[in-house]
Design a protein around this motif. Sequence first.
Motif, short mmCIF file in Angstrom:
data_model
loop_
_atom_site.label_atom_id
_atom_site.label_comp_id
_atom_site.label_asym_id
_atom_site.label_seq_id
_atom_site.Cartn_x
_atom_site.Cartn_y
_atom_site.Cartn_z
N ARG A 112 0.82 -1.22 0.00
CA ARG A 112 0.00 0.00 0.00
C ARG A 112 0.85 1.26 0.00
N LEU A 116 -9.03 -2.31 -23.99
CA LEU A 116 -9.00 -3.10 -22.75
C LEU A 116 -8.17 -4.37 -22.85
N LYS A 117 -7.94 -4.84 -24.09
CA LYS A 117 -7.14 -6.06 -24.24
C LYS A 117 -5.67 -5.74 -24.49
N THR A 118 -5.32 -4.46 -24.45
CA THR A 118 -3.94 -4.03 -24.71
C THR A 118 -3.33 -3.33 -23.50
N ASP A 177 -6.45 -0.29 -14.29
CA ASP A 177 -6.68 -0.17 -12.86
C ASP A 177 -6.02 1.06 -12.25
N ARG A 196 -12.38 6.56 -23.06
CA ARG A 196 -13.38 5.64 -23.61
C ARG A 196 -12.80 4.33 -24.15
N SER A 211 -12.66 0.60 -25.08
CA SER A 211 -13.49 -0.60 -25.20
C SER A 211 -12.53 -1.74 -25.57
N HIS A 254 -0.28 1.15 -15.67
CA HIS A 254 0.26 0.16 -14.72
C HIS A 254 1.01 -0.89 -15.54
N ASP A 272 2.79 -3.84 -14.81
CA ASP A 272 2.73 -5.30 -14.64
C ASP A 272 1.55 -5.95 -15.35
N PRO A 273 0.30 -5.53 -15.06
CA PRO A 273 -0.81 -6.20 -15.77
C PRO A 273 -0.90 -5.84 -17.25
N ASN A 285 1.34 -8.36 -18.98
CA ASN A 285 0.68 -9.66 -18.96
C ASN A 285 -0.33 -9.85 -20.08
N LEU A 286 -0.68 -8.78 -20.79
CA LEU A 286 -1.61 -8.89 -21.92
C LEU A 286 -0.90 -9.21 -23.22
#
Lengths: 379, 379
Positions: free
Chosen positions: B182, B291-293, B297, B313, B315, B342, B344-345, B348-349
């Motif tokens: 945190r 969102l897939k690239t 968060d 926007r 999608s 971010h 790291d995630p 991961n994509l």
Amino acid sequence: MPMLPPATPGMSLADVDTPALLVDLDAFERNLKRMADAVAKAGVRLRPHAKTHKSPIIGHKQVALGAVGLCCQKVSEAAAMVEGGIRDVLVSNEVIGARKLDRLAALSRQARVIACVDSPLGVEQLAAAAARHGAQVDVIVEIDVGASRCGVAPGQPAVALAQAIAREKHLRFTGLQAYQGRAQHLRTIEERRAAIDEAIARTKTTVSALKAAGLSCDIVGGAGTGTFELEAASGVYNELQAGSYIFMDADYARNKGASGGAFDTFEHALFVYATVMSMTDPARAVIDAGLKTFAFDSGPPIAPDFAGAIYERPSDEHGSLNLSQSNTRPGLGDKVRLIPGHCDPTVNLHDWYVGIRGMSGASPVVESVWPVAARGGVF
Amino acid sequence: MPMLPPATPGMSLADVDTPALLVDLDAFERNLKRMADAVAKAGVRLRPHAKTHKSPIIGHKQVALGAVGLCCQKVSEAAAMVEGGIRDVLVSNEVIGARKLDRLAALSRQARVIACVDSPLGVEQLAAAAARHGAQVDVIVEIDVGASRCGVAPGQPAVALAQAIAREKHLRFTGLQAYQGRAQHLRTIEERRAAIDEAIARTKTTVSALKAAGLSCDIVGGAGTGTFELEAASGVYNELQAGSYIFMDADYARNKGASGGAFDTFEHALFVYATVMSMTDPARAVIDAGLKTFAFDSGPPIAPDFAGAIYERPSDEHGSLNLSQSNTRPGLGDKVRLIPGHCDPTVNLHDWYVGIRGMSGASPVVESVWPVAARGGVF
């Protein structure tokens, strides 16, 4: 490079490794059937969107129930479907750039591939690629039916682009892409109807203007899981492109149905299975599923088996189930099912579907392990 | 099943297919060196977190500059690192469940694998797996240093768990996991210092209590990119687990540095390359990356080459660059660089890193194409 699968057929659900993407096969098959029946009754075609599932295995099930082919959002996704045996694929998105267009044109030698444009540059690049590959490519024009994202304006601008397509030797004008994405998650049927009425009006105008210019639309495509009944009844749309109906996610479940009650036309058929791997506080179960397991753009996942449990504080590989308002609580080491907030980008995080037969019965068992074949297909 | 790579070495940057994950190799190498120098100066060890990069190729570069090994967050990630030649891996996260623990114990026959526990059940399951595989596994106890996620309470509860480990024939008590996640993104140095002072105090108490019980800590591990200088100077932490420093994302760049100015210890070295594929409004460039690239968060990506442009926007496969406040605008077909919110995630994509040499020069060129080997390693 894909990860080892988390299960093998025949295994009981409780033995599946986590996090795993579970498909409740019984609910999934009922969803497939309900949509097939609805479009048959409405007298329109179904071309489901493969961006939801990214799996030719699931695509073949849709085709077996009457779908005319699939939609894809990217060329690499289309390639995975064609290579998996799907014979008719519409890329419902603008493709710009020689490398991608070479791949699309080459693919169109192996199956029917329908491309989508909204600019003269798009027509020019696509025509050049088709010529390089000696291909004949079907092309639709995307019009903006109210989402203000892609698409030319309805009416004359669409006609001008269609005429540019019709002039190209290696292209064939095939119709319109008229998807209203913003309408899908408007919560009440009245809001969705207002948005789709506007989309229908814009689409009708454009079909008429094309007709006046001597151009006919084999395909007038659009619609999603939230609005498909409206486009189906429009008299102008003839191909529906819904995708999420096969799985139903938590966000679609927040829509209201036609009567104002729950939107329950389809059942939740997609779950993530996770393990409680830390529980130092009885009111907080930390699970092994965070930002790399779920997409959070449409809210957190729901834990259907623990009323009152709230998924919160996702980090890369952790999520917390806040159990302070929950009377039933999982324990350390227990496995829990979660319904993703948004199915499409959640599926895209996983390499494997684990198909479960008898999910709601006494002995749920793994029946199938399918690859998410086009996972990562962003090109 | 991995996607075809978007580039080949020798290609110029402009020819790279999109969306692609770009590494500015010059900035990346400077980041590696800066951290190596900082830990050497502080006299602590570096065990960088591989959850950021998921690549043994990058891990070997970190080890070559002095890192003692890597951290991983999941067993499947650890397996990818060990199989890629990394000899010392710490799984900084609780592992519960026989299947995962069998894999961990088996892996510990091939390299040093350090496991992490925060419960008697965790100790019991790990000991059983180690016994099944005739393995000897090093184990650390995670303590809660203020993040209220995983970890036992500091002091006696940690001692009791360490004693339980020490009693197991196939386990060896090795130290503490004391990560304050945190604290990493608290914006001011004062806020971060307050959180880490508390973490240091809890950790010191626990190390002393363990010592009084006759147990010594070879590893006292924790720290991230936002706070590593504080743990390094603590006199109690001896292994730093920072990961994001190699890439620096848009969210870490919102932290303030020690002097209240920008946190500029590290440079942005990770970008997503995207194409403008629709531009029917001159103030809105629609790009092929949604969102897939990117992970969203920690906020949307930043377009560093177009001041005033705002990514909005998202999608599944679209994002819009709002250019209404931007004096410089890309055109249809142009490729743009974006800094992920971010890292790291987002990594991961993707299946591939495209390493660029001379990114900021006149002729940036592709030098390397590396697989994101442990992408999807959530098990």
